[in-house]
Scaffold this active site. Structure first.
Site, PDB file in Angstrom:
ATOM      1  N   LYS A  39       0.829  -1.359  -0.048  1.00 41.16           N
ATOM      2  CA  LYS A  39      -0.024  -0.044  -0.049  1.00 41.16           C
ATOM      3  C   LYS A  39       0.892   1.274  -0.064  1.00 41.16           C
ATOM      4  CE  LYS A  39      -4.384   1.501   1.601  1.00 41.16           C
ATOM      5  NZ  LYS A  39      -4.731   1.783   0.100  1.00 41.16           N
ATOM      6  N   GLY A  44       6.383   0.779   5.720  1.00 45.05           N
ATOM      7  CA  GLY A  44       7.229  -0.433   5.192  1.00 45.05           C
ATOM      8  C   GLY A  44       7.394  -0.091   3.714  1.00 45.05           C
ATOM      9  N   CYS A  45       6.330   0.117   3.186  1.00 42.35           N
ATOM     10  CA  CYS A  45       6.218   0.470   1.742  1.00 42.35           C
ATOM     11  C   CYS A  45       7.000   1.586   1.378  1.00 42.35           C
ATOM     12  CB  CYS A  45       4.741   0.574   1.026  1.00 42.35           C
ATOM     13  SG  CYS A  45       3.948  -1.039   1.257  1.00 42.35           S
ATOM     14  N   THR A  46       6.799   2.817   2.140  1.00 46.17           N
ATOM     15  CA  THR A  46       7.672   3.934   1.756  1.00 46.17           C
ATOM     16  C   THR A  46       9.102   3.657   2.131  1.00 46.17           C
ATOM     17  OG1 THR A  46       5.569   5.376   2.768  1.00 46.17           O
ATOM     18  CG2 THR A  46       7.757   6.449   2.811  1.00 46.17           C
ATOM     19  N   SER A  49      10.216   2.095  -0.817  1.00 46.82           N
ATOM     20  CA  SER A  49      10.391   3.011  -2.298  1.00 46.82           C
ATOM     21  C   SER A  49      11.238   3.921  -2.176  1.00 46.82           C
ATOM     22  CB  SER A  49       8.947   3.349  -2.281  1.00 46.82           C
ATOM     23  OG  SER A  49       8.108   2.348  -2.428  1.00 46.82           O
TER      24      SER A  49
END
Length: 149
Positions: A39, A44-46, A49
């Site tokens: 998401k 974690g995704c930030t 990325s």
């Protein structure tokens, strides 16, 4: 996940953050880091990325193009890219067709609850569209090191 090293990566057609059509076959002749994340704008995704963003030049120096995939829509991806200055495309896989082709949409468990979601994973794809490596245990804060080892 059923895809493994040496398999031909499934070609797909989807849309990028701007609604433009995007296919894996558009990248024939280039190496691709295809990373699946749950998401936009979650911790974690930030971290993952931004780690890829911070090392984007090193990845490009090794011949890699980077493509991120989540089931978020185009507008969400546009905001995520703008907020974190991401230099690569994000695929808006709202119908989960890319996830399903790569086996990354599956049952997950969190705090005793089961639900369908994205299995965080990365596929390294060579110039001929073959999978060089599948990274299933992604270290979000140091993902580039797993790719460029």
């Amino acid at each position: 996940m059923t895809l493994k090293t040496g398999d031909q990566a499934p070609d797909f057609e989807s849309k990028d953050q701007d609604g433009n059509p995007i296919k894996l076959s558009d990248y024939k002749g280039k190496k691709v880091v295809l990373y699946f994340y749950p998401k936009d704008n979650t911790p974690g995704c930030t971290a993952e990325s931004c780690n890829l963003r911070d090392n984007y030049e090193a990845l490009q120096a090794q011949g890699y193009e980077v493509l991120g995939v989540s089931s978020d829509g185009e507008k969400s991806h546009q905001k995520f890219i703008a907020k974190h200055e991401l230099p690569f495309k994000l695929i808006a896989d709202e119908d989960k067709s890319v996830h399903n082709a790569f086996g990354t949409w599956d049952m997950k468990k969190f705090m005793g609850r089961e639900y369908m979601g994205t299995l965080r994973s990365t596929f390294l794809i060579d110039e001929d569209g073959k999978i060089e490596e599948v990274i299933e245990k992604v270290k979000t804060k140091d993902h580039t090191a797993q790719i460029l080892k």
